[in-house]
Design a protein around this motif. Structure first.
Motif, PDB file in Angstrom:
ATOM      1  N   VAL A 303      -8.424   1.795   1.342  1.00 21.57           N
ATOM      2  CA  VAL A 303      -8.362   3.370   0.689  1.00 21.57           C
ATOM      3  C   VAL A 303      -6.993   3.914   1.031  1.00 21.57           C
ATOM      4  O   VAL A 303      -6.423   4.455   0.048  1.00 21.57           O
ATOM      5  CB  VAL A 303      -9.435   4.207   1.698  1.00 21.57           C
ATOM      6  CG1 VAL A 303      -9.110   5.664   1.585  1.00 21.57           C
ATOM      7  CG2 VAL A 303     -10.891   3.793   1.303  1.00 21.57           C
ATOM      8  N   TYR A 304      -6.533   3.788   1.953  1.00 17.92           N
ATOM      9  CA  TYR A 304      -4.879   4.322   2.320  1.00 17.92           C
ATOM     10  C   TYR A 304      -4.072   3.624   1.069  1.00 17.92           C
ATOM     11  O   TYR A 304      -3.030   4.382   0.633  1.00 17.92           O
ATOM     12  CB  TYR A 304      -4.353   3.991   3.526  1.00 17.92           C
ATOM     13  CG  TYR A 304      -5.293   4.727   4.691  1.00 17.92           C
ATOM     14  CD1 TYR A 304      -6.081   5.872   4.475  1.00 17.92           C
ATOM     15  CD2 TYR A 304      -5.267   4.334   6.140  1.00 17.92           C
ATOM     16  CE1 TYR A 304      -7.008   6.486   5.446  1.00 17.92           C
ATOM     17  CE2 TYR A 304      -6.048   4.813   7.029  1.00 17.92           C
ATOM     18  CZ  TYR A 304      -6.886   5.978   6.796  1.00 17.92           C
ATOM     19  OH  TYR A 304      -7.675   6.464   7.711  1.00 17.92           O
ATOM     20  N   SER A 305      -4.008   2.269   0.892  1.00 15.68           N
ATOM     21  CA  SER A 305      -3.335   1.554  -0.053  1.00 15.68           C
ATOM     22  C   SER A 305      -3.708   2.217  -1.440  1.00 15.68           C
ATOM     23  O   SER A 305      -2.939   2.395  -2.344  1.00 15.68           O
ATOM     24  CB  SER A 305      -3.230   0.204   0.093  1.00 15.68           C
ATOM     25  OG  SER A 305      -4.612  -0.273  -0.299  1.00 15.68           O
ATOM     26  N   ALA A 306      -5.115   2.404  -1.823  1.00 14.77           N
ATOM     27  CA  ALA A 306      -5.367   2.956  -3.021  1.00 14.77           C
ATOM     28  C   ALA A 306      -4.754   4.277  -3.420  1.00 14.77           C
ATOM     29  O   ALA A 306      -4.467   4.454  -4.350  1.00 14.77           O
ATOM     30  CB  ALA A 306      -6.923   3.038  -3.131  1.00 14.77           C
ATOM     31  N   LEU A 307      -4.612   5.167  -2.277  1.00 16.84           N
ATOM     32  CA  LEU A 307      -4.292   6.619  -2.578  1.00 16.84           C
ATOM     33  C   LEU A 307      -2.653   6.306  -2.639  1.00 16.84           C
ATOM     34  O   LEU A 307      -2.332   7.195  -3.716  1.00 16.84           O
ATOM     35  CB  LEU A 307      -4.446   7.339  -1.263  1.00 16.84           C
ATOM     36  CG  LEU A 307      -6.153   7.664  -1.052  1.00 16.84           C
ATOM     37  CD1 LEU A 307      -6.037   8.394   0.417  1.00 16.84           C
ATOM     38  CD2 LEU A 307      -6.605   8.347  -2.143  1.00 16.84           C
ATOM     39  N   ALA A 308      -2.129   5.623  -2.170  1.00 18.08           N
ATOM     40  CA  ALA A 308      -0.671   5.234  -2.310  1.00 18.08           C
ATOM     41  C   ALA A 308      -0.361   4.911  -3.775  1.00 18.08           C
ATOM     42  O   ALA A 308       0.647   5.275  -4.523  1.00 18.08           O
ATOM     43  CB  ALA A 308       0.000   4.134  -1.424  1.00 18.08           C
ATOM     44  N   GLU A 309      -1.000   3.924  -4.229  1.00 16.67           N
ATOM     45  CA  GLU A 309      -1.163   3.335  -5.741  1.00 16.67           C
ATOM     46  C   GLU A 309      -1.219   4.594  -6.818  1.00 16.67           C
ATOM     47  O   GLU A 309      -0.767   4.608  -7.594  1.00 16.67           O
ATOM     48  CB  GLU A 309      -2.289   2.239  -5.929  1.00 16.67           C
ATOM     49  CG  GLU A 309      -1.718   0.810  -5.271  1.00 16.67           C
ATOM     50  CD  GLU A 309      -0.549   0.398  -5.786  1.00 16.67           C
ATOM     51  OE1 GLU A 309       0.019   0.524  -6.725  1.00 16.67           O
ATOM     52  OE2 GLU A 309      -0.447  -0.857  -5.246  1.00 16.67           O
ATOM     53  N   ALA A 310      -2.406   5.329  -6.385  1.00 19.70           N
ATOM     54  CA  ALA A 310      -2.611   6.494  -7.296  1.00 19.70           C
ATOM     55  C   ALA A 310      -1.512   7.451  -7.397  1.00 19.70           C
ATOM     56  O   ALA A 310      -1.085   7.956  -8.283  1.00 19.70           O
ATOM     57  CB  ALA A 310      -3.907   7.266  -6.555  1.00 19.70           C
ATOM     58  N   ALA A 311      -1.151   7.730  -6.120  1.00 19.91           N
ATOM     59  CA  ALA A 311       0.390   8.592  -5.983  1.00 19.91           C
ATOM     60  C   ALA A 311       1.433   8.133  -6.908  1.00 19.91           C
ATOM     61  O   ALA A 311       2.181   8.761  -7.788  1.00 19.91           O
ATOM     62  CB  ALA A 311       0.785   8.932  -4.624  1.00 19.91           C
ATOM     63  N   ILE A 312       1.661   6.730  -6.975  1.00 22.46           N
ATOM     64  CA  ILE A 312       2.871   6.104  -7.679  1.00 22.46           C
ATOM     65  C   ILE A 312       2.450   6.193  -9.112  1.00 22.46           C
ATOM     66  O   ILE A 312       3.383   6.481 -10.051  1.00 22.46           O
ATOM     67  CB  ILE A 312       2.660   4.819  -7.089  1.00 22.46           C
ATOM     68  CG1 ILE A 312       3.402   4.591  -5.863  1.00 22.46           C
ATOM     69  CG2 ILE A 312       3.917   3.868  -8.135  1.00 22.46           C
ATOM     70  CD1 ILE A 312       3.454   3.124  -5.295  1.00 22.46           C
ATOM     71  N   SER A 313       1.140   5.883  -9.680  1.00 21.32           N
ATOM     72  CA  SER A 313       0.771   6.061 -10.871  1.00 21.32           C
ATOM     73  C   SER A 313       0.952   7.278 -11.611  1.00 21.32           C
ATOM     74  O   SER A 313       1.337   7.343 -12.526  1.00 21.32           O
ATOM     75  CB  SER A 313      -0.633   5.378 -11.203  1.00 21.32           C
ATOM     76  OG  SER A 313      -0.887   4.139 -10.568  1.00 21.32           O
ATOM     77  N   GLU A 314       0.669   8.241 -10.712  1.00 18.99           N
ATOM     78  CA  GLU A 314       0.626   9.769 -11.087  1.00 18.99           C
ATOM     79  C   GLU A 314       1.941  10.336 -11.407  1.00 18.99           C
ATOM     80  O   GLU A 314       2.229  10.776 -12.480  1.00 18.99           O
ATOM     81  CB  GLU A 314      -0.077  10.785 -10.175  1.00 18.99           C
ATOM     82  CG  GLU A 314      -1.680  10.476 -10.218  1.00 18.99           C
ATOM     83  CD  GLU A 314      -2.357  11.166  -9.108  1.00 18.99           C
ATOM     84  OE1 GLU A 314      -1.851  12.403  -8.887  1.00 18.99           O
ATOM     85  OE2 GLU A 314      -3.288  10.893  -8.698  1.00 18.99           O
ATOM     86  N   ALA A 315       2.981   9.888 -10.547  1.00 18.14           N
ATOM     87  CA  ALA A 315       4.380   9.954 -10.563  1.00 18.14           C
ATOM     88  C   ALA A 315       4.856   9.392 -11.897  1.00 18.14           C
ATOM     89  O   ALA A 315       5.864   9.945 -12.473  1.00 18.14           O
ATOM     90  CB  ALA A 315       5.119   9.502  -9.599  1.00 18.14           C
ATOM     91  N   ALA A 316       4.459   8.074 -12.381  1.00 19.61           N
ATOM     92  CA  ALA A 316       4.919   7.404 -13.271  1.00 19.61           C
ATOM     93  C   ALA A 316       4.843   8.007 -14.651  1.00 19.61           C
ATOM     94  O   ALA A 316       5.450   7.893 -15.754  1.00 19.61           O
ATOM     95  CB  ALA A 316       4.480   5.961 -13.261  1.00 19.61           C
TER      96      ALA A 316
END
Length: 317
Positions: A303-316
């Motif tokens: 979950v914590y890694s999925a949230l990190a990936e989501a933040a990266i994707s949204e920034a991109a």
């Protein structure tokens, strides 16, 4: 695809520093167990320079209290273009101020206890004794006095005896220049976590909170054995669905992102009452959100890694 480089921030200078360090360590350990490159750092005067030089893929703020939840740090991360997990600065400011959050969520149709907000200066200038008399006349039954900003129940007093109200005001003003006086709702205390890793917000199982001393104080929150937690909460399926809907409404109305925890009281009629929303819930070994995630069958590291990936994707995007 290579795993992201995640910088976990924990510590800071708020009253909740020690709790933040525990949350940050737990987040970092969960990510490391998931095979992700993690650095744990206590923010200081060199942080912005470090971020510009090292350029982590994403920041995972585990900062409780004003240093991490009032929107200031998040605004700076936006300014320098570093992705981060959690709500944006504007939403964080809304949720951080409890009277403002109550107004926003109340306008969305959610029940929230009757209250009055009193800045310290007005309390003094307009006559403390007269104000307290008016409050006693206007509100029936027990009250809750809390700082308008802050977390972990610091400065919060349950006022069952009106003679304790002056002292409760002093305690609240110790932590914030504005106090919130709220009608106490009697019922079952629950918290509902909300997670969104990109597919939309989802409510986690409600966690029922039963502090052995009767009050969910700072000590009851973070000392093992001082509170019983029931996951899922001992409420009917109908009431649980109502609580989940209330949490999602609050999360959406405040514009929160990725994760939150909404604190509620369910009264005898099964109605959930909104108390506050937390943009960075506690993530320690005794905290509610990790318990709810595990009860829902989620691996914390995933979950914590999925949230990190989501933040990266949204920034991109």
């Amino acid at each position: 695809m290579a795993s992201p480089r995640i910088l976990v921030l924990a510590g800071g200078i708020s009253h909740e520093r020690d709790v933040s360090l525990r949350s940050g360590r737990r987040v970092a350990d969960s990510l490391l167990e998931h095979g992700i490159e993690v650095e744990l750092r206590d923010p200081d005067a060199t942080l912005l320079h470090y971020l510009r030089e090292s350029r982590p893929d994403v920041v995972w703020p585990a900062l409780h209290g004003a240093s991490g939840e009032d929107g200031a740090l998040r605004g700076l991360l936006d300014f320098i273009g570093v992705p981060y997990v959690g709500s944006r600065a504007e939403a964080s400011r809304l949720a951080w101020d409890k009277p403002t959050a109550k107004t926003v969520v109340g306008r969305a149709g959610v029940r929230t206890p009757a209250s009055i907000t009193l800045p310290r200066d007005a309390f003094r200038e307009l006559g403390a004794n007269g104000i307290l008399e008016e409050i006693s006349d206007e509100f029936s039954g027990p009250l809750v006095v809390k700082p308008a900003q802050g977390g972990s129940a610091q400065g919060v007093t349950m006022v069952d005896d009106r003679s304790l109200l002056p002292r409760a005001m002093v305690d609240a003003y110790t932590y914030c220049d504005v106090a919130l006086i709220e009608q106490k709702i009697t019922g079952t205390e629950i918290a509902v976590g909300v997670i969104d890793s990109g597919a939309g917000p989802v409510a986690l199982p409600a966690v029922e909170i039963e502090p052995l001393a009767g009050v969910y104080s700072f000590e009851a929150r973070y000392n093992a054995g001082e509170t019983r937690f029931y996951v899922p909460a001992r409420i009917s399926d109908e009431v649980a669905a109502r609580a989940a809907e209330t949490a999602l409404t609050a999360h959406t109305a405040l514009g929160l992102r990725h994760l939150s925890r909404v604190d509620l009281i369910v009264d005898g009629a099964g109605t959930p009452w909104f108390l506050e929303a937390n943009v960075l819930p506690g993530l320690t070994e005794t905290s509610i959100l990790p318990q709810a995630l595990e009860a829902a069958g989620h691996d914390l590291g995933w979950v914590y890694s999925a949230l990190a990936e989501a933040a990266i994707s949204e920034a991109a995007r």
